[in-house]
Design an enzyme around this catalytic site. Structure first.
Site, PDB file in Angstrom:
ATOM      1  N   HIS A  76     -26.083  48.903 -56.259  1.00 38.26           N
ATOM      2  CA  HIS A  76     -27.513  48.790 -55.990  1.00 38.26           C
ATOM      3  C   HIS A  76     -28.143  47.748 -56.917  1.00 38.26           C
ATOM      4  O   HIS A  76     -27.500  47.206 -57.822  1.00 38.26           O
ATOM      5  CB  HIS A  76     -28.181  50.149 -56.157  1.00 38.26           C
ATOM      6  N   GLU A  78     -30.233  47.889 -59.374  1.00 35.07           N
ATOM      7  CA  GLU A  78     -30.260  48.155 -60.810  1.00 35.07           C
ATOM      8  C   GLU A  78     -28.932  47.784 -61.466  1.00 35.07           C
ATOM      9  O   GLU A  78     -28.903  47.156 -62.531  1.00 35.07           O
ATOM     10  CB  GLU A  78     -30.571  49.630 -61.063  1.00 35.07           C
ATOM     11  N   CYS A 104     -31.849  55.818 -57.439  1.00 33.88           N
ATOM     12  CA  CYS A 104     -31.174  56.976 -56.851  1.00 33.88           C
ATOM     13  C   CYS A 104     -30.570  57.837 -57.951  1.00 33.88           C
ATOM     14  O   CYS A 104     -30.252  57.355 -59.045  1.00 33.88           O
ATOM     15  CB  CYS A 104     -30.100  56.526 -55.866  1.00 33.88           C
ATOM     16  N   CYS A 113     -27.901  55.384 -59.881  1.00 33.98           N
ATOM     17  CA  CYS A 113     -28.474  54.317 -60.700  1.00 33.98           C
ATOM     18  C   CYS A 113     -29.168  54.866 -61.936  1.00 33.98           C
ATOM     19  O   CYS A 113     -29.268  54.167 -62.952  1.00 33.98           O
ATOM     20  CB  CYS A 113     -29.440  53.491 -59.866  1.00 33.98           C
ATOM     21  N   ARG A 212     -35.534  36.404 -36.906  1.00 32.33           N
ATOM     22  CA  ARG A 212     -34.161  36.804 -36.565  1.00 32.33           C
ATOM     23  C   ARG A 212     -33.358  37.063 -37.836  1.00 32.33           C
ATOM     24  O   ARG A 212     -32.614  38.038 -37.917  1.00 32.33           O
ATOM     25  CB  ARG A 212     -33.487  35.727 -35.709  1.00 32.33           C
ATOM     26  N   LEU A 232     -29.354  33.367 -28.096  1.00 30.65           N
ATOM     27  CA  LEU A 232     -29.964  34.415 -28.927  1.00 30.65           C
ATOM     28  C   LEU A 232     -29.340  34.502 -30.317  1.00 30.65           C
ATOM     29  O   LEU A 232     -29.277  35.570 -30.913  1.00 30.65           O
ATOM     30  CB  LEU A 232     -29.864  35.793 -28.257  1.00 30.65           C
ATOM     31  N   ARG A 235     -30.339  31.284 -36.202  1.00 34.71           N
ATOM     32  CA  ARG A 235     -30.199  29.881 -36.606  1.00 34.71           C
ATOM     33  C   ARG A 235     -31.088  29.524 -37.795  1.00 34.71           C
ATOM     34  O   ARG A 235     -31.430  28.363 -37.995  1.00 34.71           O
ATOM     35  CB  ARG A 235     -30.504  28.963 -35.413  1.00 34.71           C
ATOM     36  N   THR A 322     -42.741  41.982 -19.825  1.00 34.81           N
ATOM     37  CA  THR A 322     -42.570  43.349 -19.320  1.00 34.81           C
ATOM     38  C   THR A 322     -41.920  44.231 -20.375  1.00 34.81           C
ATOM     39  O   THR A 322     -42.359  45.366 -20.617  1.00 34.81           O
ATOM     40  CB  THR A 322     -41.713  43.349 -18.044  1.00 34.81           C
ATOM     41  N   LEU A 323     -40.873  43.719 -21.018  1.00 38.52           N
ATOM     42  CA  LEU A 323     -40.200  44.499 -22.053  1.00 38.52           C
ATOM     43  C   LEU A 323     -41.129  44.732 -23.240  1.00 38.52           C
ATOM     44  O   LEU A 323     -41.178  45.842 -23.793  1.00 38.52           O
ATOM     45  CB  LEU A 323     -38.935  43.770 -22.504  1.00 38.52           C
TER      46      LEU A 323
END
Length: 375
Positions: A76, A78, A104, A113, A212, A232, A235, A322-323
């Site tokens: 983690h 830390e 944690c 941690c 993305r 899709l 990039r 629509t989605l």
């Protein structure tokens, strides 16, 4: 709130939930917590389903160690900061640890941690926000205090809570964080049906790829594939860790998209999925997500659960209209990034009902348009 000029840094900031506090404009604890947030940004898109916790170690006003969690099962933030201090020949004993999320205190794939901080001789721990995970939820702070460490929480608490909101949602609902992105004309439309319409210029489209990179999956509808035939892919120009996986998901309930579509082509580290409700002919290299039907399509909530089961913590819904409307209507969207040109796109505007509780978070501009963030 003033408009921001879109640059790669601003695009990444907005894509990760910002804008974020500027360390150079702050002093004391707030400054070092802002630096810890900057470390945390390096783990977005890499650490899910864990949170990308950032940490800096400060001693005598100097940063002696920096760390971020970038992969489930790896150390983690830390521990990474402690290792960084050691590598630089710095002694963390007596230092202050600034951590964006409560350390944690349980044994998982890595050790607690809290124990690492105690063993290193850290004198003070400043925490941005408490961890709602039932296995932590204040327990980490209690252990540190019981061992004599000075503990303060809530420094830049709003920013840290906003940064870790995707993890909090996962803990509370078992669902990933959903970001909706649409490029609209001044008329609120996406373009004439069945026709590819470029609403934003290429340089702004490149900046939009920050969304993305900040996600682990992208979801689009069938018509987007039929009209634009995109790959899709992720990039964003900055290199990324080899373990990063970016899932490409196409809503193709009846299996109508032909096998020749570019999206089905193999891309290293970017698997492709087809969301179906029936039993269409399999496609080579494509995994089908069999979902129950709902309305005229499939259950979007079941889709999100399927993605969560595959370690996806952040999902980008990128079209079409629509989605996007379906995700909004079902209350499954957490934030909306709207790219709006000053020129009309043509066609009918999609029906987009934003939740009344949402607020305008930020905006960036380019010469012929504006990027707005609503959450």
């Amino acid at each position: 709130m003033p408009d921001l000029i879109l640059t790669p840094a601003v695009a990444w900031s907005l894509a990760t939930g910002g804008p974020w506090p500027d360390p150079e404009a702050l002093e004391g604890d707030a400054r070092f917590m802002a630096l810890a947030l900057q470390e945390g940004l390096k783990g977005v898109g890499l650490a899910s389903p864990n949170p990308p916790v950032g940490c800096v170690l400060e001693k005598a006003g100097r940063v002696i160690g920096r760390g971020v969690h970038t992969r489930a099962g790896d150390p983690h933030g830390e521990v990474m900061a402690l290792r960084d201090a050691e590598a630089q020949g710095e002694d963390p004993a007596g230092a202050t640890a600034y951590v964006t999320l409560e350390p944690c205190c349980h044994q998982g794939r890595t050790g607690p941690c809290t124990q690492a901080l105690i063993q290193a001789g850290i004198a003070r721990v400043v925490v941005g926000v408490r961890d709602p995970n039932p296995r932590v939820d204040g327990g980490g702070l209690a252990i540190l205090r019981a061992q004599g460490l000075a503990v303060e929480e809530g420094v830049l608490g709003e920013a840290c809570a906003r940064f870790h909101a995707p993890f909090f949602k996962h803990i509370h609902t078992g669902l990933p964080w959903v970001t909706l992105k649409l490029a609209l004309g001044s008329d609120g439309a996406l373009g004439p049906p069945g026709q590819t319409t470029q609403v934003t210029p290429p340089d702004v489209q490149r900046l939009a790829h920050a969304l993305r990179r900040a996600s682990e999956a992208i979801v689009v509808g069938r018509h987007t594939i039929e009209v634009d035939d995109p790959q899709l892919t992720d990039r964003w120009p900055a290199p990324t860790a080899p373990h990063r996986s970016f899932a490409r998901v196409v809503m193709d309930e009846a299996g109508q998209i032909p096998a020749t579509a570019r999206v089905w082509g193999p891309v290293a580290g970017q698997p492709v999925f087809r969301a179906v409700t029936g039993d269409p002919v399999p496609l080579r290299g494509v995994e089908d997500l069999h979902l129950p039907p709902e309305g005229r399509g499939c259950s979007l909530r079941h889709l999100l659960h399927e993605l969560t089961a595959r370690g996806v913590g952040r999902v980008l819904v990128e079209g079409g209209g629509t989605l996007a409307g379906a995700f909004l209507t079902q209350g499954l969207v957490d934030e909306f990034h709207r790219f709006q040109s000053t020129k009309p796109a043509g066609g009918s505007p999609p029906c987009l009902h934003l939740p009344q509780t949402w607020q305008h978070q930020a905006a960036g501009t380019w010469p012929d348009g504006r990027w707005e963030v609503w959450r």
